[in-house]
Design an enzyme around this catalytic site. Sequence first.
Site, PDB file in Angstrom:
ATOM      1  N   CYS A 294      11.254  14.884   5.258  1.00  0.00           N
ATOM      2  CA  CYS A 294      10.906  14.636   3.862  1.00  0.00           C
ATOM      3  C   CYS A 294      12.117  14.231   3.043  1.00  0.00           C
ATOM      4  CB  CYS A 294      10.223  15.849   3.274  1.00  0.00           C
ATOM      5  SG  CYS A 294       8.445  15.660   3.386  1.00  0.00           S
TER       6      CYS A 294
ATOM      7  N   LYS B 288      12.188  10.648   1.811  1.00  0.00           N
ATOM      8  CA  LYS B 288      11.192  10.138   0.850  1.00  0.00           C
ATOM      9  C   LYS B 288      11.871   9.355  -0.270  1.00  0.00           C
ATOM     10  CE  LYS B 288       7.872  12.879  -0.737  1.00  0.00           C
ATOM     11  NZ  LYS B 288       6.852  13.939  -0.880  1.00  0.00           N
TER      12      LYS B 288
ATOM     13  N   ALA C 280      -4.844  13.002 -11.405  1.00  0.00           N
ATOM     14  CA  ALA C 280      -4.557  14.445 -11.453  1.00  0.00           C
ATOM     15  C   ALA C 280      -4.023  14.824 -10.075  1.00  0.00           C
ATOM     16  CB  ALA C 280      -5.836  15.215 -11.777  1.00  0.00           C
TER      17      ALA C 280
ATOM     18  N   ASP D  63      -2.443  18.266  -3.769  1.00  0.00           N
ATOM     19  CA  ASP D  63      -1.938  18.117  -2.402  1.00  0.00           C
ATOM     20  C   ASP D  63      -2.659  17.001  -1.665  1.00  0.00           C
ATOM     21  OD1 ASP D  63      -0.114  20.128  -2.709  1.00  0.00           O
ATOM     22  OD2 ASP D  63      -1.580  21.679  -2.254  1.00  0.00           O
TER      23      ASP D  63
ATOM     24  N   SER E 209       5.798   7.534   0.540  1.00  0.00           N
ATOM     25  CA  SER E 209       6.765   6.446   0.598  1.00  0.00           C
ATOM     26  C   SER E 209       8.092   6.995   1.086  1.00  0.00           C
ATOM     27  CB  SER E 209       6.915   5.817  -0.788  1.00  0.00           C
ATOM     28  OG  SER E 209       7.173   6.836  -1.714  1.00  0.00           O
TER      29      SER E 209
END
Length: 746
Positions: A412, A415, A442, A445, A537
């Site tokens: 991560c 990212k 909104a 997860d 991304s």
Amino acid sequence: MIHAPVLKHLVLVGGGHAHVHVLKSFGMRPMPGVRLTLVSREGETPYSGMIPGFVAGTYSFEECHIDLARLGAATGARFIQAEATGIDRVQRQLLLRNRPPLAYDLLSIDVGSTPGAAAIPGASEHALIVKPISTFGDRWLEFHRTLAGRTGSLAATVVGGGAGGTELALALRARLGRDAPHLAIAVRLVTQGEVLARHPPAARAAARRMLARRGIDLIEGVGVTAIEAEAITLVDGRRLTSDTTLVVTDATAPRWLAATGLACDDGGFLAVDATLQSPDDPAIFAAGDCAAVRAHPRPKAGVFAVRQGPPLAENLRRALLGQPPHPFTPQSSYLALIGSGDGEAIAVRGGLALTGRWAWRLKDWIDRRWMAMYRDPAPMTMSREPSPPDPALADAEAKRLLQDIGMRCGGCGAKVGASALQRVLARLGPSPGADVALGLEAPDDAALIEVPAGQTLVQSVDFFRSFLDDPLLFGEIAAIHALGDVWAMGGRPHSALALAVVPLAAEHLVEDDLFQMLAGARRVLDAAGAALIGGHSGEGAEMALGFSVNGLVERGRALRKGGLRPGDALLLSKPLGTGAIFAAAMRARARARWIEAALALMRRPSGDAAQALVAAGAHACTDVTGFGLAGHLAEMIRASGRGDEVAVDLALDDLPLLDGAAELVGAGIVSSLQAENLRARHLIDGPERWHDDPRAALLFDPQTAGGLLAALPADQAAALAKRDASFRIVGHVHARDPARPPIRLV
Ligand SMILES: Cc1cc2nc3c(=O)[nH]c(=O)nc-3n(C[C@H](O)[C@H](O)[C@H](O)COP(=O)(O)OP(=O)(O)OC[C@H]3O[C@@H](n4cnc5c(N)ncnc54)[C@H](O)[C@@H]3O)c2cc1C
């Protein structure tokens, strides 16, 4: 492996004579850490000196045009075909027609000049306007095609007696005499002042002699006040027959330059210092006709644009490194060579003018030598190992990026930063009409989707690295490619999640790449009624994008691959050849016009085609993608009945192919997936040596955003193909002879 990060973005606007040198210079001596992008309205830009020779028939279109897509690919520059309309200097963004702005760190403008013809009533409707010369080539060829069908006489007028107009009148006379001997030809040259007014008296006298010897009627000192389809009116009231009128009047500045707020001269041309840098904004340079060098005023001539190439390239390098640019003094006089269109030229230098065949040979040699540098470029940067950027390129933010290099996290940690992502999402705005229980408006997860009663969820995923320089078009095409599966199932696109990889770069460039890709994707998703409901991304070696897409279809109504029946005809909704064209584009071997046509097709969503097929009674469908037509057709055959009941006759003559595709395959240029796809060759039976036919090779060409392949009863297929020219019948289904392969080429 982590690649050198992009720290600065140099954007060249316009593929003019100075910029082609800049491209070549950066191709031969790249600056690691600098991304170079060329934005140009046309993919093929003419070399002005050879245009009269093109009209005379001495040079072909290809010989006198530089293919900017190929030059970009060879020099490692991104090429974006788009028209600049302005500059947001505060945000450092180039404004473009019909697409979002593009971020730059340094901008260079070489967009030439626009026609002064607009001032003559009727010119834009009825005349062949020679400037901008970038669109003249195609218009001239169009006119030339009409010659054979004409009868009687042809009166042709050239308006504007500068060097360009004089050469054009001579070229026109030579060409019409040769290609239209069945017509009584009259060519005239009309000019407001004297012919070759900016040249010395000896040149004017030589031009008058040259025109007179070829029977060209020269009308000097008289302006044209109106142009009609078959006549012109002069300021003295005369109305003269003119079946075709070419306008080569004075260059005027593109209007958008003045609106940038940068200093301009009285004509609206961008004022620049002797360094070619704007005095108002050190991040902007300009060269060629569109620039006015305050310290060294010169006429608008290609020769000055050419000579500005090397100092411009050098000063752009210096500016990128934060060094002061060097001033440049152009020569004050130059050798002008004015061709006669039939093997002579007038050579003018200082006060002297000499005419002869030797002068034409010299002009031809100079022009061909210049074009040879840009016309057939060999790839310059591909084999090089990336080296680290010069630290002088980096501002504070980029310096942190450089320190991190080699320690960039995976997982991560790779990212795209939250703030850049949020800014991108804010700029994109919410998806219109999103019919989702919980989406990006909104963020949670995960997104929530409720499937309405009586409907089935259609799901698919696609992902690939970019085969294109232009992140906006890549985004569009990636979205169309992913939605292809939903359309092929007869489904309605509902929503999508994006997976985006952007090259390691300074934050503002990461943000711009991501924005451009997603903006392209959103154009497609919004039009298809699909909401972007989330995604992920990250940074990586190269740009890549994919989508997990959702669609809805009435329960039991999904169109499947299987279902081919004897008596069916097969319809294909897009031509083949994208694999070969983009394999060639990577090697700088695809012509800009082939790429442009391929992109236009790839950017066409298949939603309308799917609807038309369903309405016409299609009972089997698939989208043609990576396995090529042969591979996807084999899947359809296998999925029909027991898998050995039907066979298909494919008509090679009826296969729709993209322009250039067969030529490239014939030259051995194919996609890297072609070899794998060719394994399906044993499924095909054809005439002797069918393997050698490039059209047959294109059956294995992998397609990106390819068309739909569908089976319908033959009469309904014929009716649909008649109604809608985008469909082509490519084959017929019949009962299988078990002794023969399932696909036969006829
Ligand atoms: C018939 C004719 C013959 C000529 N012969 C000669 C000659 O022999 N010798 C000579 O020195 N001069 C000659 N000239 C003059 C010469 O054409 C110009 O001086 C020269 O083309 C200027 O070069 P440039 O680099 O400024 O721009 P151009 O060559 O005009 O190139 C401009 C580029 O910018 C692109 N562009 C334009 N607007 C935009 C936009 N908004 N966004 C993105 N891209 C854009 C265009 O597509 C084009 O690629 C001739 C002119 C004519 C009309």
